[in-house]
Enzyme design. Structure first.
Site, PDB file in Angstrom:
ATOM      1  CB  SER A 208      57.037  20.607  16.274  1.00 51.20           C
ATOM      2  OG  SER A 208      58.065  20.101  17.496  1.00 51.20           O
TER       3      SER A 208
ATOM      4  CE  LYS B 151      54.533  22.394  18.203  1.00 47.96           C
ATOM      5  NZ  LYS B 151      54.520  23.558  18.932  1.00 47.96           N
TER       6      LYS B 151
ATOM      7  CG  HIS C  68      54.680  17.658  19.062  1.00 48.95           C
ATOM      8  ND1 HIS C  68      55.123  18.623  19.594  1.00 48.95           N
ATOM      9  CD2 HIS C  68      55.639  17.048  17.865  1.00 48.95           C
ATOM     10  CE1 HIS C  68      56.440  18.466  19.256  1.00 48.95           C
ATOM     11  NE2 HIS C  68      56.766  17.523  18.515  1.00 48.95           N
ATOM     12  CG  ASN C  69      53.727  21.366  21.953  1.00 42.73           C
ATOM     13  OD1 ASN C  69      54.384  21.092  21.018  1.00 42.73           O
ATOM     14  ND2 ASN C  69      54.157  22.755  22.151  1.00 42.73           N
TER      15      ASN C  69
ATOM     16  CD  GLU D 213      58.313  19.432  23.189  1.00 41.25           C
ATOM     17  OE1 GLU D 213      58.088  19.612  22.025  1.00 41.25           O
ATOM     18  OE2 GLU D 213      58.595  20.481  23.924  1.00 41.25           O
TER      19      GLU D 213
END
Ligand code: 2AM
Length: 468
Positions: free
Chosen positions: A128, A183, A186-187, A190
């Site tokens: 990222s 990940k 994480h997104n 986000e």
């Protein structure tokens, strides 16, 4: 160059920048791209003694020292399988194939198992930081075998961002699909943080008539405090930038795009059975935004109320700051619980304290709040406790709750949708309520379907003949 230390396939912007980052850090790198012209142009511009290109996949593979490290950065999906299938006859036992794209972790598990049978390590690795991060230091989330981590950790550490504690933003996440899973979450986080920023913008604009320049000032102020984060930082130029005399933000069509990782995160929560309302609502918010024509049409039939509030702008800004802070803590609490559940179910042993540490720099959600989370995790003495159980988190959320409730009330009264902020609060309230009305649901289920219910006063499963 003989014996490159690492090879990279796929020279779109992320791959191109990652290869430059790796070679700039002294690792001899060889690159390959399906369309040779892209590779030759790239090498003309950026090539040096540490960075060369090969035209054929055979030459590319042969030029890498064993055990080979081959990073793939092609479009997630079929292209990854296509490249792996081309590599299989060329690589040897003990070699490592690393997929740094935004791949669905289930594909990563499948590929890991397939390649394992051939004695090849497959590493699903989340990266990222966007283009800039790939070049200057991203947050790197490698999954895969512990042996592959040992082989690659020196390189990951060299090219990763700094965590502001003197360490690199990388750690071995866990085996199999763990890296891509983390990940993905994480997104998802986000999505939720961006949605909250958008909601704050919308309220300031519609309730207080603030201009983009004025909202930029508010966000700049937020960014100077505990909301300090990459996303608030870039929100300022996004608001200020002009195209001629018009602010670009005012002419950007209000339809949000998405590439799927937020949706995958929400689906994961549904599949595994865990609350993840802020992230899921943020995905729905983007979906709802895409129905622009319907919204324009229906807006005429559903006029929005004028805000009747005595809250001054300055008071509102202070309430908003507290709501956003607690809202973000709620997003993290949700996202980390999902990772924890998946980690338990998949046997990954993901260390949440390390996850929050490696998100402190390089990545899109890098933020001061993550430093607070890392410190809090560390102080707890436990590796992966539930965030809402930690005293410091409780204190921070409780301190913001009155403001957060006020903000939600104001937005609801003004008819301004705030799905991420509202659902973040709902998550906290629902997760911390001793007795929920699920007893009512159970009664209804038992009435129409004899689904039975448990009781608070005795053990067992019960059914009542309700119509008697
Ligand atoms: P290209 O330049 O030849 O299109 C992003 O799309 C990157 O993935 C590009 O480098 C692209 O190569 C590569 N890519 C996409 N599909 C691929 C495939 N099936 N095989 C190899 N590379 C592919």
């Amino acid at each position: 160059m003989e014996n490159a230390e690492v090879g990279l396939i796929g020279l779109a912007v992320m791959g191109a920048n990652l290869a430059r980052n790796i070679s700039n850090n002294g690792f001899k790198t060889v690159v390959y791209n399906r369309t040779t012209e892209k590779m030759t142009q790239y090498i003309e511009e950026f090539g040096n003694e540490n960075l060369i290109g090969k035209e054929s996949l055979e030459d590319f593979v042969q030029s890498i020292a064993r055990p080979r490290k081959i990073i793939i950065l092609v479009k997630a999906g079929d292209a990854v399988d296509a490249v792996i299938n081309q590599l299989i006859p060329l690589v040897e036992k003990g070699d490592m194939i690393i997929d740094c794209g935004n791949t669905n972790y289930r594909d990563t598990i499948r590929r890991t198992n397939d390649l394992n049978e051939k004695g090849i390590h497959f590493i699903g690795c989340g990266v990222s930081g966007g283009e800039e991060g790939a070049l200057n230091g991203p947050s790197i989330m490698p999954g895969g075998s512990p042996e592959s981590w040992e082989e690659m950790k020196e390189m990951w550490k060299a090219i990763a961002a700094d965590d502001f504690l003197g360490g690199p933003c990388t750690a071995h996440i866990g085996e199999g699909g763990a890296g891509h899973y983390v990940k993905m979450v994480h997104n998802g986080i986000e999505y939720a943080v961006m949605q909250m920023i958008a909601e704050a913008y919308d309220m300031l604009k519609k309730m207080y008539g603030q201009t983009p320049d004025e909202i930029a000032k508010v966000f700049k102020r937020f960014n100077e405090g505990r909301l300090n984060s990459f996303l608030f930082e870039i929100a300022v130029p996004v608001l200020l930038k002009k195209d001629g005399s018009a602010h670009i933000i005012d002419v950007i069509l209000d339809k949000a795009g998405q590439k799927g990782t937020g949706k995958w995160t929400a689906i994961e929560a549904l599949d595994r059975g865990i609350g993840l309302s802020s992230i899921s609502e943020s995905v729905f918010a983007r979906v709802n935004s895409s129905y622009k024509e319907d919204r324009v049409h229906l807006a005429r039939s559903f006029p929005k109320p004028e805000l009747q509030s005595e809250t001054t702008l300055e008071e509102f800004i202070q309430l908003l700051e507290q709501s956003l802070y607690a809202g973000m803590l709620s997003c993290y609490a949700q996202g980390f619980e999902l990772i924890k559940l998946a980690s338990t179910e998949e046997g990954w042993k993901v260390n949440l304290s390390e996850v929050s540490r490696i998100w402190q720099g390089g990545c899109i959600i890098r933020a001061e709040v993550l430093q607070f989370l890392t410190d809090t995790y560390k102080a707890s003495g436990k590796e992966s406790p539930k965030l809402l159980e930690l005293k410091e988190i409780q204190k921070a959320i409780n301190g913001s709750l009155p403001a957060w409730r006020d903000i939600i009330c104001l937005s609801v009264q003004a008819g301004i949708p705030t799905p991420a902020l509202t659902s973040g609060l709902q998550y906290i309230d629902a997760s911390t309520t001793e007795r929920l009305p699920a007893n009512m649901i159970q009664g209804l289920r038992d009435y129409f379907g004899a689904h039975t219910y448990e009781r608070t006063d005795k053990e067992g499963s019960f059914h009542t003949d309700w119509s008697e």
